[in-house]
Design a protein around this motif. Structure first.
Motif, mmCIF file in Angstrom:
data_model
loop_
_atom_site.group_PDB
_atom_site.id
_atom_site.type_symbol
_atom_site.label_atom_id
_atom_site.label_comp_id
_atom_site.label_asym_id
_atom_site.label_seq_id
_atom_site.Cartn_x
_atom_site.Cartn_y
_atom_site.Cartn_z
ATOM 1 N N UNK A 20 0.844 -1.210 0.000
ATOM 2 C CA UNK A 20 0.000 0.000 0.000
ATOM 3 C C UNK A 20 0.873 1.250 0.000
ATOM 4 N N UNK A 21 1.957 1.172 0.752
ATOM 5 C CA UNK A 21 2.893 2.305 0.799
ATOM 6 C C UNK A 21 3.581 2.518 -0.546
ATOM 7 N N UNK A 81 5.290 5.403 -5.007
ATOM 8 C CA UNK A 81 5.905 5.143 -6.320
ATOM 9 C C UNK A 81 4.898 5.416 -7.437
ATOM 10 N N UNK A 82 4.792 6.655 -7.807
ATOM 11 C CA UNK A 82 3.779 7.044 -8.794
ATOM 12 C C UNK A 82 4.135 6.592 -10.214
ATOM 13 N N UNK A 83 5.409 6.253 -10.429
ATOM 14 C CA UNK A 83 5.836 5.876 -11.784
ATOM 15 C C UNK A 83 5.995 4.369 -11.953
ATOM 16 N N UNK A 84 5.454 3.586 -11.035
ATOM 17 C CA UNK A 84 5.597 2.127 -11.118
ATOM 18 C C UNK A 84 4.919 1.616 -12.387
ATOM 19 N N UNK A 85 5.490 0.597 -13.023
ATOM 20 C CA UNK A 85 5.047 0.236 -14.371
ATOM 21 C C UNK A 85 3.669 -0.427 -14.428
ATOM 22 N N UNK A 86 3.304 -1.240 -13.438
ATOM 23 C CA UNK A 86 2.010 -1.936 -13.469
ATOM 24 C C UNK A 86 1.331 -1.858 -12.112
ATOM 25 N N UNK A 87 0.803 -0.681 -11.752
ATOM 26 C CA UNK A 87 0.187 -0.540 -10.428
ATOM 27 C C UNK A 87 -0.992 -1.486 -10.217
ATOM 28 N N UNK A 92 -2.090 -7.273 -3.539
ATOM 29 C CA UNK A 92 -2.706 -6.965 -2.232
ATOM 30 C C UNK A 92 -3.971 -7.807 -2.052
ATOM 31 N N UNK A 93 -4.776 -7.901 -3.123
ATOM 32 C CA UNK A 93 -5.999 -8.723 -3.067
ATOM 33 C C UNK A 93 -5.666 -10.177 -2.758
#
Length: 582
Positions: free
Chosen positions: A458-459, A464-470, A477-478
């Motif tokens: 979650x953090x 990390x706004x530029x992560x490739x596959x959010x 997480x699910x």
């Protein structure tokens, strides 16, 4: 007698090539081999029925390359997952290319130099092409059969064109396309050959240039194929500036050339972490490299030797696609495999033009021996994927991809403590790749608690706004909430992941299964069916959907699934599905 001498030298060349590639024949699958071969269910066929062949030909894992995947599928069908046979087929492709290089160079010499004394130049060219250490990245790296096959049919196309077999030449271009899209470069290469044969006619050049400019505009324009927008999106996904890549590529080209002329085996890498140029003067080699490219282009037009003009243009055209505006990774040595034909031809020419003829055999032997020794040593590294990664990390210690792949390989070997060190090291360099964070979350879930792993991810989403596959971080997480038996939160995060990327097969599949297992049969089935629609050859999706259909039939909820289940069974019979009972 002359033909006998040529045949003997070619046979010796083949023998030398086999010897220097022997160490790699027992090598592992490495890097993209896993995605394209080992875990690519579309090529893992068990029969040669039309359904299986179509399954292979429609595979687009690494691009639209049906013949590449067909050759890999046939490898699997006849020999299973034994890397030796994949390496052997690659080597056979390389040996065929060596012979074709000889005939193409010889024929071009005859056409452009207007004499029939090109055999010596062609033999030296073939020898150099065969033994150059930079070729290991294409020959010993199994998935680069794509480059080998494209080169094979491209050379055949040029040879047939030179022999005025234009229809068959065009057929070979189509076959080359089946291995790799770079085959499009054959058209400008043949155009330059035609232009030179016609005495560098200005009118021909003007018409040809206008045509290629028109095609380029059509490809890039929003009124055509709008590839420019696709390129912009590609750069955004990679987190790489377009201008930085374009400025860097001339430096990369001269780096390839340095590897060709000083092929010390410890200078080679599979995974590069090449620093981007930020301006023409940072680093200063950017400007120098760009000047070098401009001078090479000028040489094509001012050089009086048509042979040299043609093969210089061959090198430049061969490098123009992957080392330009297209949003690919900065550097891979296998990209030099096809352009090296041109460089080998020029080296052959320069050797035979040496004034002291008695010196030529000695110089050729020294050059080939130096290449051959380093190629053999480089191939020894290809015996083991970990050796390749260690070499990469010596050259680029902050290479995130190499660090993470080292983690994966050590984990497979059961060396968890060592593996985690590499995983933690890769995290130091602020990677954009989602699976590094997902792997660290797994480590936290096992070492500490699932809650710690969830909070960590979650953090990551927040910071990390530029992560490739959010969306796949959300999916992870699910999965963790599901593992914890927290259905409400699992449902929330699956829904969030779905909103972010509704066409992700992985999310559709697992979301559908989660809903179905929790009594939401209709919605679970619909999501699983959507996953099937996105890729109706995915074994897990096929398996889950077939199982769901059987459960629903038993519950007598959806009687119309009977015929659909039969078709699913037909698709999934390779994946150990239960035999349907009706």
């Amino acid at each position: 007698m002359k033909n006998k001498k040529v045949s003997i030298i070619l046979i010796v060349t083949i023998i030398i090539t086999v010897i220097i590639y022997l160490p790699s024949l027992n090598g592992d699958f490495i890097f993209d081999d896993f995605n394209n071969i080992v875990y690519n269910y579309r090529v893992l066929i068990k029969d040669l029925t039309p359904i299986s062949i179509m399954q292979v030909l429609t595979c687009t894992k690494g691009g639209i390359r049906p013949l590449s995947y067909l050759s890999i599928a046939l490898n699997y069908y006849f020999f299973g997952m034994e890397p030796f046979y994949y390496h052997l087929v690659n080597l056979i492709f390389h040996l065929l290319n060596i012979i074709l290089v000889f005939f193409v160079v010889k024929k071009v010499w005859e056409r452009l130099e207007a004499n029939k004394n090109g055999e010596n130049a062609a033999l030296i060219s073939a020898l150099f092409f065969a033994t150059a250490t930079i070729q290991t990245s294409a020959v010993s790296y199994i998935v680069q059969r794509m480059a080998l096959g494209m080169t094979l049919f491209s050379l055949l196309s040029i040879l047939l064109y030179l022999n005025k077999k234009y229809f068959y030449s065009f057929v070979c271009i189509i076959l080359a396309f089946g291995f790799k899209e770079n085959a499009v470069l054959i058209f400008p290469i043949l155009f330059f050959l035609y232009w030179l044969e016609n005495g560098k006619d200005k009118k021909i050049f003007a018409y040809g240039t206008a045509f290629f400019i028109l095609i380029t505009i059509l490809a890039l324009s929003p009124y055509g194929f709008n590839l420019y927008k696709s390129f912009q999106n590609g750069y955004k996904l990679k987190g790489m500036p377009m201008g930085g890549k374009i400025l860097t590529e001339p430096r990369v080209i001269f780096h390839y050339l340095s590897l060709v002329f000083f092929p010390y085996f410890k200078r080679f890498a599979l995974n590069y972490n090449y620093p981007l140029s930020t301006s023409l003067f940072n680093p200063v080699t950017t400007l120098l490299s760009l000047i070098g490219i401009i001078l090479s282009i000028a040489f094509v037009f001012v050089c009086k030797r048509k042979y040299l003009s043609f093969f210089t243009s061959f090198i430049l055209i061969g490098l123009s696609l992957e080392n330009s505006i297209i949003p690919l990774d900065i550097a891979y040595e296998y990209r030099m495999y096809f352009p090296l034909i041109g460089l080998s031809a020029i080296i052959g020419y320069l050797f035979v033009k040496i004034e002291y003829k008695k010196l030529i055999p000695t110089l050729v032997i020294l050059l080939i021996c130096f290449n051959a020794i380093n190629t053999y040593k480089r191939n020894e590294q290809y015996k083991d994927y970990i050796s390749i990664l260690q070499q990469d990390l010596k050259l680029y210690p902050n290479n995130v991809r190499a660090l993470y792949n080292m983690y994966i390989m050590l984990l497979k070997k059961g060396e968890k403590a060592k593996a985690i060190k590499y995983l933690k090291e890769s995290l130091k360099y602020n990677p954009r790749v989602y699976n590094i964070y997902a792997s660290y979350a797994d480590f936290l879930a096992n070492k500490r608690s699932i809650d710690d792993a969830i909070e960590y991810l979650k953090n990551i989403l927040k910071t990390k706004k530029d992560i490739d596959k959010p969306h796949l971080i959300m999916w992870k997480i699910a999965k963790l909430y599901e593992k914890k038996n927290d259905r409400q939160n699992a449902l929330h995060w699956y829904s969030e992941a779905m909103k972010k990327h509704p066409d992700s097969i992985k999310i559709r599949r697992d979301y559908g299964l989660f809903l179905f297992n929790n009594g939401k049969y209709y919605y679970g089935y619909l999501n699983e069916a959507k996953g099937y629609e996105l890729d109706n050859y995915n074994p897990l999706t096929v398996y889950y959907l077939a199982k769901m259909t059987k459960v629903l039939k038993m519950k007598e909820k959806f009687k119309f699934f009977s015929n659909f289940y039969k078709s699913l069974y037909q698709k999934g019979r390779y994946y150990n599905l239960p035999k349907p009972v009706f």
